[in-house]
Design a protein around this motif. Structure first.
Motif, PDB file in Angstrom:
ATOM      1  N   ALA A  50      35.307  -8.351   6.344  1.00 42.55           N
ATOM      2  CA  ALA A  50      36.324  -8.121   5.318  1.00 42.55           C
ATOM      3  C   ALA A  50      37.572  -7.538   5.964  1.00 42.55           C
ATOM      4  O   ALA A  50      37.495  -6.912   7.018  1.00 42.55           O
ATOM      5  N   GLY A  51      38.714  -7.747   5.302  1.00 41.81           N
ATOM      6  CA  GLY A  51      39.953  -7.203   5.822  1.00 41.81           C
ATOM      7  C   GLY A  51      40.858  -6.740   4.696  1.00 41.81           C
ATOM      8  O   GLY A  51      40.743  -7.213   3.560  1.00 41.81           O
ATOM      9  N   VAL A  52      41.745  -5.817   5.035  1.00 42.45           N
ATOM     10  CA  VAL A  52      42.672  -5.281   4.048  1.00 42.45           C
ATOM     11  C   VAL A  52      44.012  -5.008   4.719  1.00 42.45           C
ATOM     12  O   VAL A  52      44.068  -4.549   5.857  1.00 42.45           O
ATOM     13  N   ALA A  53      45.096  -5.305   3.988  1.00 42.95           N
ATOM     14  CA  ALA A  53      46.420  -4.963   4.482  1.00 42.95           C
ATOM     15  C   ALA A  53      46.640  -3.464   4.325  1.00 42.95           C
ATOM     16  O   ALA A  53      46.001  -2.811   3.495  1.00 42.95           O
ATOM     17  N   SER A  54      47.549  -2.912   5.118  1.00 45.95           N
ATOM     18  CA  SER A  54      47.763  -1.464   5.089  1.00 45.95           C
ATOM     19  C   SER A  54      48.215  -0.983   3.722  1.00 45.95           C
ATOM     20  O   SER A  54      47.961   0.165   3.339  1.00 45.95           O
ATOM     21  N   SER A  55      48.874  -1.848   2.966  1.00 45.69           N
ATOM     22  CA  SER A  55      49.310  -1.481   1.616  1.00 45.69           C
ATOM     23  C   SER A  55      48.162  -1.504   0.622  1.00 45.69           C
ATOM     24  O   SER A  55      48.268  -0.981  -0.479  1.00 45.69           O
ATOM     25  N   GLY A  56      47.079  -2.169   1.004  1.00 46.83           N
ATOM     26  CA  GLY A  56      45.954  -2.336   0.090  1.00 46.83           C
ATOM     27  C   GLY A  56      46.130  -3.471  -0.886  1.00 46.83           C
ATOM     28  O   GLY A  56      45.247  -3.746  -1.703  1.00 46.83           O
ATOM     29  N   SER A  57      47.248  -4.160  -0.797  1.00 49.32           N
ATOM     30  CA  SER A  57      47.557  -5.189  -1.785  1.00 49.32           C
ATOM     31  C   SER A  57      46.864  -6.510  -1.506  1.00 49.32           C
ATOM     32  O   SER A  57      46.802  -7.377  -2.385  1.00 49.32           O
ATOM     33  N   SER A  58      46.374  -6.688  -0.316  1.00 50.28           N
ATOM     34  CA  SER A  58      45.754  -7.965   0.057  1.00 50.28           C
ATOM     35  C   SER A  58      44.428  -7.710   0.752  1.00 50.28           C
ATOM     36  O   SER A  58      44.336  -6.879   1.655  1.00 50.28           O
ATOM     37  N   THR A  59      43.400  -8.412   0.301  1.00 50.35           N
ATOM     38  CA  THR A  59      42.082  -8.310   0.918  1.00 50.35           C
ATOM     39  C   THR A  59      41.515  -9.707   1.121  1.00 50.35           C
ATOM     40  O   THR A  59      41.909 -10.656   0.441  1.00 50.35           O
ATOM     41  N   ASN A  60      40.594  -9.828   2.046  1.00 53.08           N
ATOM     42  CA  ASN A  60      39.873 -11.082   2.206  1.00 53.08           C
ATOM     43  C   ASN A  60      38.467 -10.784   2.715  1.00 53.08           C
ATOM     44  O   ASN A  60      38.223  -9.735   3.323  1.00 53.08           O
ATOM     45  N   TYR A  61      37.553 -11.727   2.434  1.00 60.90           N
ATOM     46  CA  TYR A  61      36.144 -11.501   2.698  1.00 60.90           C
ATOM     47  C   TYR A  61      35.478 -12.744   3.277  1.00 60.90           C
ATOM     48  O   TYR A  61      35.868 -13.873   2.981  1.00 60.90           O
ATOM     49  N   ALA A  62      34.446 -12.510   4.051  1.00 61.93           N
ATOM     50  CA  ALA A  62      33.582 -13.605   4.465  1.00 61.93           C
ATOM     51  C   ALA A  62      32.805 -14.089   3.245  1.00 61.93           C
ATOM     52  O   ALA A  62      32.490 -13.296   2.340  1.00 61.93           O
ATOM     53  N   ASP A  63      32.516 -15.373   3.223  1.00 60.81           N
ATOM     54  CA  ASP A  63      31.800 -15.936   2.072  1.00 60.81           C
ATOM     55  C   ASP A  63      30.458 -15.232   1.844  1.00 60.81           C
ATOM     56  O   ASP A  63      30.011 -15.086   0.706  1.00 60.81           O
ATOM     57  N   SER A  64      29.838 -14.799   2.920  1.00 59.04           N
ATOM     58  CA  SER A  64      28.504 -14.208   2.818  1.00 59.04           C
ATOM     59  C   SER A  64      28.490 -12.865   2.094  1.00 59.04           C
ATOM     60  O   SER A  64      27.427 -12.414   1.660  1.00 59.04           O
ATOM     61  N   VAL A  65      29.653 -12.237   1.956  1.00 62.12           N
ATOM     62  CA  VAL A  65      29.683 -10.916   1.317  1.00 62.12           C
ATOM     63  C   VAL A  65      30.537 -10.888   0.049  1.00 62.12           C
ATOM     64  O   VAL A  65      30.599  -9.854  -0.619  1.00 62.12           O
ATOM     65  N   LYS A 105      44.163   9.685   2.814  1.00 65.23           N
ATOM     66  CA  LYS A 105      43.034  10.229   3.570  1.00 65.23           C
ATOM     67  C   LYS A 105      42.863   9.552   4.922  1.00 65.23           C
ATOM     68  O   LYS A 105      41.888   9.809   5.627  1.00 65.23           O
ATOM     69  N   ASN A 106      43.791   8.671   5.262  1.00 64.50           N
ATOM     70  CA  ASN A 106      43.706   7.945   6.535  1.00 64.50           C
ATOM     71  C   ASN A 106      42.359   7.257   6.698  1.00 64.50           C
ATOM     72  O   ASN A 106      41.748   7.274   7.773  1.00 64.50           O
ATOM     73  N   THR A 107      41.891   6.645   5.646  1.00 60.81           N
ATOM     74  CA  THR A 107      40.549   6.075   5.674  1.00 60.81           C
ATOM     75  C   THR A 107      40.508   4.709   5.002  1.00 60.81           C
ATOM     76  O   THR A 107      41.145   4.498   3.972  1.00 60.81           O
ATOM     77  N   VAL A 108      39.750   3.814   5.615  1.00 57.15           N
ATOM     78  CA  VAL A 108      39.452   2.509   5.036  1.00 57.15           C
ATOM     79  C   VAL A 108      37.962   2.503   4.712  1.00 57.15           C
ATOM     80  O   VAL A 108      37.142   2.946   5.516  1.00 57.15           O
ATOM     81  N   TYR A 109      37.630   1.998   3.545  1.00 52.48           N
ATOM     82  CA  TYR A 109      36.239   1.986   3.088  1.00 52.48           C
ATOM     83  C   TYR A 109      35.704   0.562   2.998  1.00 52.48           C
ATOM     84  O   TYR A 109      36.440  -0.387   2.738  1.00 52.48           O
ATOM     85  N   LEU A 110      34.402   0.445   3.186  1.00 50.35           N
ATOM     86  CA  LEU A 110      33.704  -0.803   2.902  1.00 50.35           C
ATOM     87  C   LEU A 110      32.526  -0.444   2.008  1.00 50.35           C
ATOM     88  O   LEU A 110      31.538   0.130   2.466  1.00 50.35           O
ATOM     89  N   GLN A 111      32.671  -0.726   0.728  1.00 53.84           N
ATOM     90  CA  GLN A 111      31.596  -0.498  -0.226  1.00 53.84           C
ATOM     91  C   GLN A 111      30.678  -1.709  -0.217  1.00 53.84           C
ATOM     92  O   GLN A 111      31.130  -2.829  -0.482  1.00 53.84           O
ATOM     93  N   MET A 112      29.424  -1.486   0.078  1.00 54.38           N
ATOM     94  CA  MET A 112      28.464  -2.579   0.201  1.00 54.38           C
ATOM     95  C   MET A 112      27.399  -2.429  -0.880  1.00 54.38           C
ATOM     96  O   MET A 112      26.648  -1.444  -0.873  1.00 54.38           O
ATOM     97  N   ASN A 113      27.377  -3.364  -1.808  1.00 53.66           N
ATOM     98  CA  ASN A 113      26.405  -3.349  -2.902  1.00 53.66           C
ATOM     99  C   ASN A 113      25.454  -4.533  -2.776  1.00 53.66           C
ATOM    100  O   ASN A 113      25.746  -5.510  -2.084  1.00 53.66           O
ATOM    101  N   ASN A 114      24.343  -4.444  -3.477  1.00 53.61           N
ATOM    102  CA  ASN A 114      23.351  -5.518  -3.466  1.00 53.61           C
ATOM    103  C   ASN A 114      23.040  -5.962  -2.036  1.00 53.61           C
ATOM    104  O   ASN A 114      23.077  -7.155  -1.708  1.00 53.61           O
ATOM    105  N   GLY A 119      31.799 -10.808  -3.531  1.00 53.20           N
ATOM    106  CA  GLY A 119      31.125 -10.392  -4.750  1.00 53.20           C
ATOM    107  C   GLY A 119      30.168  -9.236  -4.555  1.00 53.20           C
ATOM    108  O   GLY A 119      29.679  -8.660  -5.525  1.00 53.20           O
ATOM    109  N   ARG A 120      29.882  -8.891  -3.305  1.00 51.38           N
ATOM    110  CA  ARG A 120      28.963  -7.773  -3.029  1.00 51.38           C
ATOM    111  C   ARG A 120      29.660  -6.624  -2.299  1.00 51.38           C
ATOM    112  O   ARG A 120      29.333  -5.460  -2.537  1.00 51.38           O
ATOM    113  N   PHE A 121      30.593  -6.939  -1.433  1.00 52.17           N
ATOM    114  CA  PHE A 121      31.303  -5.933  -0.641  1.00 52.17           C
ATOM    115  C   PHE A 121      32.737  -5.805  -1.146  1.00 52.17           C
ATOM    116  O   PHE A 121      33.346  -6.796  -1.567  1.00 52.17           O
ATOM    117  N   THR A 122      33.259  -4.587  -1.059  1.00 55.81           N
ATOM    118  CA  THR A 122      34.645  -4.326  -1.431  1.00 55.81           C
ATOM    119  C   THR A 122      35.300  -3.460  -0.364  1.00 55.81           C
ATOM    120  O   THR A 122      34.762  -2.394  -0.012  1.00 55.81           O
TER     121      THR A 122
END
Length: 118
Positions: A48-63, A75-84, A65-68
């Motif tokens: 997964a990837g995110v722009a520094s503004s947070g306005s744009s994200t993209n994901y691998a097909d395999s994740v 907080k100088n932090t990037v998160y990867l929320q992984m569900n299911n 709907g499950r990862f955000t």
């Protein structure tokens, strides 16, 4: 920019984990941040990837709907929320940064291990 990933651990299938990537050294205003993983015996893959503004994200097909992926610049932090989570999500996860508009991921954090049991 320096990156440090954390938050890995053991989860059961269907469970959740949240990874964090803390950055330092400079602001991320001109960078994008990505999450990658390497499973045992496999090549490293983009998750997964995110722009520094947070306005744009993209994901691998395999994740999808499950990862955000999200970014909290306060907080100088990037998160990867992984569900299911699934056993096939078991891997060492890495965060990386690259300058906006370039292809090369030039800064990497150390990996954090995620293990999903069935």
């Amino acid at each position: 920019v320096q990156l440090q990933a954390s938050g890995g651990g053991l989860a059961q299938a269907g469970g959740s984990l949240r990874l964090s990537c803390t950055y330092s050294g400079r602001t991320l205003s001109t960078y994008g941040v990505g999450w990658f993983r390497r499973a045992p015996g496999k090549e490293r893959e983009f998750v997964a990837g995110v722009a520094s503004s947070g306005s744009s994200t993209n994901y691998a097909d395999s994740v999808k709907g499950r990862f955000t992926v999200s970014i909290d610049n306060a907080k100088n932090t990037v998160y990867l929320q992984m569900n299911n989570l699934k056993p096939e999500d078991t891997a060492v996860y890495y965060c990386a940064a690259r300058r906006t508009g370039t292809l090369a991921w030039t800064s990497w954090g150390q990996g954090t291990l995620v293990t999903v049991s069935s």
